[in-house]
Motif scaffolding. Structure first.
Motif, short mmCIF file in Angstrom:
data_model
loop_
_atom_site.label_atom_id
_atom_site.label_comp_id
_atom_site.label_asym_id
_atom_site.label_seq_id
_atom_site.Cartn_x
_atom_site.Cartn_y
_atom_site.Cartn_z
N SER A 54 0.85 -1.19 0.00
CA SER A 54 0.00 0.00 0.00
C SER A 54 0.89 1.24 0.00
O SER A 54 2.07 1.18 0.36
CB SER A 54 -0.92 0.00 1.21
N LEU A 55 0.30 2.35 -0.36
CA LEU A 55 1.01 3.62 -0.37
C LEU A 55 1.59 3.94 1.02
O LEU A 55 2.70 4.45 1.14
CB LEU A 55 0.05 4.73 -0.81
N ASN A 56 0.85 3.59 2.06
CA ASN A 56 1.29 3.86 3.44
C ASN A 56 2.52 3.05 3.85
O ASN A 56 3.20 3.41 4.81
CB ASN A 56 0.16 3.60 4.43
N ASP A 57 2.80 1.97 3.13
CA ASP A 57 3.96 1.14 3.45
C ASP A 57 5.25 1.64 2.80
O ASP A 57 6.33 1.12 3.08
CB ASP A 57 3.72 -0.31 3.05
N LEU A 58 5.15 2.64 1.93
CA LEU A 58 6.33 3.20 1.27
C LEU A 58 6.91 4.30 2.15
O LEU A 58 6.20 5.01 2.86
CB LEU A 58 5.95 3.75 -0.10
#
Length: 185
Positions: A128-132
């Motif tokens: 997910s975007l939050n994991d980047l």
């Protein structure tokens, strides 16, 4: 950050010369970069908003990950390094699909000329975007955008604040990502 890079001729062949990146940009010498476009299997593309302190195109939206290839550095090694630095993601080399090398010439000013050959890759994004984890000094923001919206917005690059790459380059990117999506479903 300044770094030592290989200098190419206008056809993309090595010249056996190296120079600092700043010197290459000052003199308009051709050199190599990597571009990595990430896409999700549900049809979105990852875009990077360039940092506000970048010399060229600050705060414009661009390729997911990009960077210069160091002198003598393997292209895949460079791509993997840039991915880890800019978005904090470690991927396996076999996840990179090379779609071509694109010549790009941009004269920003009399002392800043980007004469580059972009080694361009696609890769699926499974996080997910939050994991980047974005690199604060290089990347202002990251976003996922549906492919159909991205394609439509490329019709007015300046309005949607995209880096002004050649439209043929963007068309190749969208076409190749669409092919990947079609074969993954």
């Amino acid at each position: 950050m300044d770094e030592l890079i290989d200098i190419l001729d206008a056809d993309g062949r090595m010249t056996n010369r190296t120079a600092m990146k700043s010197e290459a940009h000052k003199n308009g010498w051709f050199h190599q970069t990597v571009h990595i476009w990430f896409y999700t299997l549900d049809g979105k593309v990852l875009l990077q908003q360039r940092g506000k302190n970048k010399d060229v195109y600050p705060l414009l939206w661009d390729v997911s990950v990009a960077g210069h290839i160091g002198a003598g550095e393997n292209i895949i090694t460079s791509a993997l390094r840039e991915i880890e630095e800019e978005i904090g993601l470690t991927i396996q080399p076999d996840k990179l699909q090379k779609i071509g090398v694109f010549k790009s010439v941009h004269n920003h000013s009399k002392n800043l000329m980007d004469y580059e050959f972009h080694h361009t890759f696609l890769a699926p994004l499974h996080l997910s975007l939050n994991d980047l984890r974005k690199q604060e000094s290089e990347v202002e923001n990251l976003k996922l955008i549906p492919m159909d919206q991205f394609t439509k917005e490329l019709g007015d690059i300046s309005k949607f604040k995209y880096v002004p790459h050649e439209i043929s380059y963007y068309n190749t990117i969208t076409k190749e990502i669409s092919k990947c999506l079609a074969t993954s479903n």
